[in-house]
Each structure stands twice: as C-alpha cells, then as structure tokens.
Design a protein around this motif. Structure first.
Motif, mmCIF file in Angstrom:
data_model
loop_
_atom_site.group_PDB
_atom_site.id
_atom_site.type_symbol
_atom_site.label_atom_id
_atom_site.label_comp_id
_atom_site.label_asym_id
_atom_site.label_seq_id
_atom_site.Cartn_x
_atom_site.Cartn_y
_atom_site.Cartn_z
ATOM 1 N N GLU A 1 0.797 -1.268 0.010
ATOM 2 C CA GLU A 1 0.108 0.037 -0.085
ATOM 3 C C GLU A 1 0.985 1.202 0.118
ATOM 4 O O GLU A 1 0.641 2.067 -0.629
ATOM 5 N N MET A 2 1.875 1.254 0.834
ATOM 6 C CA MET A 2 2.790 2.348 0.737
ATOM 7 C C MET A 2 3.501 2.480 -0.604
ATOM 8 O O MET A 2 3.516 3.604 -0.829
ATOM 9 N N ILE B 1 1.042 4.135 -3.109
ATOM 10 C CA ILE B 1 0.606 5.544 -2.890
ATOM 11 C C ILE B 1 1.868 6.321 -3.189
ATOM 12 O O ILE B 1 1.894 7.269 -3.686
ATOM 13 N N THR B 2 2.972 5.643 -2.859
ATOM 14 C CA THR B 2 4.324 6.510 -3.168
ATOM 15 C C THR B 2 4.310 6.784 -4.800
ATOM 16 O O THR B 2 4.678 7.906 -5.429
ATOM 17 N N LEU C 1 1.945 6.565 -6.939
ATOM 18 C CA LEU C 1 0.805 7.291 -7.589
ATOM 19 C C LEU C 1 1.178 8.930 -7.350
ATOM 20 O O LEU C 1 0.913 9.551 -8.180
ATOM 21 N N ASN C 2 1.834 8.918 -6.232
ATOM 22 C CA ASN C 2 2.569 10.742 -6.080
ATOM 23 C C ASN C 2 3.702 10.787 -7.282
ATOM 24 O O ASN C 2 3.632 12.130 -7.660
ATOM 25 N N THR D 1 -7.619 -1.542 -4.145
ATOM 26 C CA THR D 1 -6.836 -0.501 -4.985
ATOM 27 C C THR D 1 -7.950 0.550 -5.288
ATOM 28 O O THR D 1 -7.138 1.784 -5.467
ATOM 29 N N LEU E 1 -7.756 3.384 -2.667
ATOM 30 C CA LEU E 1 -6.688 3.873 -2.438
ATOM 31 C C LEU E 1 -6.455 5.042 -3.307
ATOM 32 O O LEU E 1 -6.091 6.193 -3.293
ATOM 33 N N ILE E 2 -6.838 4.739 -4.499
ATOM 34 C CA ILE E 2 -6.749 5.536 -5.971
ATOM 35 C C ILE E 2 -7.621 6.700 -5.676
ATOM 36 O O ILE E 2 -7.588 7.809 -5.810
ATOM 37 N N GLN F 1 -9.023 7.925 -2.795
ATOM 38 C CA GLN F 1 -8.032 8.760 -1.733
ATOM 39 C C GLN F 1 -7.262 9.717 -2.366
ATOM 40 O O GLN F 1 -7.009 10.728 -1.748
ATOM 41 N N GLU F 2 -6.418 9.093 -3.344
ATOM 42 C CA GLU F 2 -5.308 9.919 -3.851
ATOM 43 C C GLU F 2 -5.567 10.670 -5.187
ATOM 44 O O GLU F 2 -4.815 11.650 -5.627
ATOM 45 N N GLN F 3 -6.901 10.605 -5.541
ATOM 46 C CA GLN F 3 -7.341 11.151 -6.679
ATOM 47 C C GLN F 3 -7.503 12.777 -6.516
ATOM 48 O O GLN F 3 -8.352 13.183 -5.794
#
Length: 253
Positions: free
Chosen positions: A108-109, A112-113, A115-116, A136, A139-140, A142-144
């Motif tokens: 997961e880390m 996210i890393t 994606l950034n 998945t 998480l996307i 959350q990061e979108q």
C-alpha cells in the motif's frame, strides 16, 4: 493496434524475440508498451526498447509482487530512473493479495508513493490488481486530486467495478482473459464504455483462446480485438481504431 502491456523483455523471449516482433508487425501491431516489474527487469526492458526504438516504449515502476522488507531502498532506486530518461508511464504498480499478504502494508505504501510520482511527473499509471480491486480503488480514490489517470490492466471484473474504475477517470486493459469461456467477460464487455478500453496481452502470460496455456505474444492482441468486436457487433477495424486512439491519448504516444 497497440499492445499496451507486454513483457517481451522477459527471458521467455530470449531465443526468438526478433521473430515475435516480426509476427506482431505482420498482425498490425504498431507499438508495444513495456511495463517494468522490479530492479532486475530494468536492464533487459531498456535493452529491448533500444533494440526496437520505433516499436517499444518503456514504463518505470515496482510491481506489488516484488515488494518486500527493502521496499524503501528499491523505490529510491526506481525513482532515480525518472531523472535519467523518459518513460511513458509509472507502472506496473498496484496491490496483489492473491499469493501473499505478508507485505500488504508495504504494498500500500509503495502504491501511494508511486501514485504521487505520477502526479508530480504528469504521467499515467498502469495498475495491477489481483484479489484487490476494491482495496486498490479505495486507495486511488483517496489519492485522486484530478491529476491521476491510467489503466487497470488485465481487467476481468464486474460491470460495477468497470464503472467505478471509469468514474475515477481510469481505462480498462482487456487481454486474453476476455476470450476465456469461464471468465464471465462475455457478459461484461457488451456493457463497457469503449472510450475507456485499451488492448493488451500481458505476454508471456494469459494467452487468449485458442492459445490458452501457451506462451502469449503481442501478435495475439488481434485475437482480443476480434473477441471484443464479436461481443460488441463491431468490425475488427472499429475496435482497432477506437482502442488505438484511446491508448495514444492515455500514454501520450
């Protein structure tokens, strides 16, 4: 046609890579996109791209199955490559909870890393999910921030999952699984938004019917396109044109 996900740098092709490439060109494949998996795959992948520069384009990323206790060092080594040459995407990245959940937190880390990175570099992402589509997606989501785009490769999910993926602005990569009788994809493909569909093989894995169980290769992209054409009552040319436009747009080819 474009094979948007092919591991033709893998050792399975060391004996006949030129012939495999030739067969792909004969079947109308104009580009082959190469996802990275770990530190060891970088050299053969880049060598393959250099050998076929008009045909092959590389991505850079860490596949979830190669995440372990040294993930931070591995990610640092992979990130450094973005300063050395151009890549078309961050990939393949994601979550895989099928084989082993030991490093789930690290997976997961890592996702996210990466994606950034994609947001910082303005690159699409190529997402691997196995037994982890919902996790998945969460998480996307959350990061979108409106910047993330990409593809859920090797899609074999439900109509609802396809819609959730499209709602996040992501494409669906259809490959050999689409041709399997027991996959249920014959019920799903007729309902997909074709503006979000791209073709792939994931070779050497997941060869389409009638080659199921054998080594897959980019030439078989055509068999996937034919299956989609049958299920959508379209011509092969229509599917080829649509998916090629989608791939060129997504990967800025």
């Amino acid at each position: 046609m474009i094979d948007t996900h092919a591991h033709i740098y893998a050792s399975e092709f060391d004996q006949d890579r030129d012939l495999v490439i030739q067969r792909a060109i004969e079947q109308g494949i104009e580009q082959i996109l190469l996802p990275n998996i770990d530190l060891d795959s970088i050299a053969p992948m880049l060598a393959t791209e250099d050998a076929y520069p008009t045909l092959c384009r590389s991505m850079m990323g860490l596949h979830p199955c190669y995440v372990n206790s040294e993930v931070k060092q591995t990610l640092a080594s992979i990130e450094a490559w973005f300063n050395q040459r151009d890549f078309i995407a961050v990939g393949e990245i994601g979550l895989d909870l099928y084989w082993d959940k030991t490093y789930r937190a690290e997976q997961e880390m890592a996702l996210i890393t990466q994606l950034n990175w994609a947001k910082d570099l303005n690159l699409p992402v190529v997402i691997h999910t196995r037994d982890s589509t919902e996790e998945t997606l969460a998480l996307i989501k959350q990061e979108q921030n409106g910047q993330l785009r990409g593809v859920f490769h090797c899609f074999g999910g439900s109509i609802m999952q396809a819609q959730a993926i499209n709602d996040l602005g992501f494409h669906l990569g259809l490959g050999g699984v689409s041709t399997f009788k027991n996959s249920g994809m014959d019920k799903v493909i007729p309902h997909l938004d074709l503006d979000y569909v791209i073709l792939e093989t994931d070779c050497p894995y997941l060869a389409p019917v009638p080659h199921r169980g054998k080594r897959n290769e980019p030439a078989y992209t055509r068999l996937v396109a034919q299956r989609i054409a049958e299920l959508r009552e379209l011509s092969l040319q229509d599917v080829s044109d649509l998916t090629t436009v989608n791939a060129k747009h997504l990967f800025n080819l």
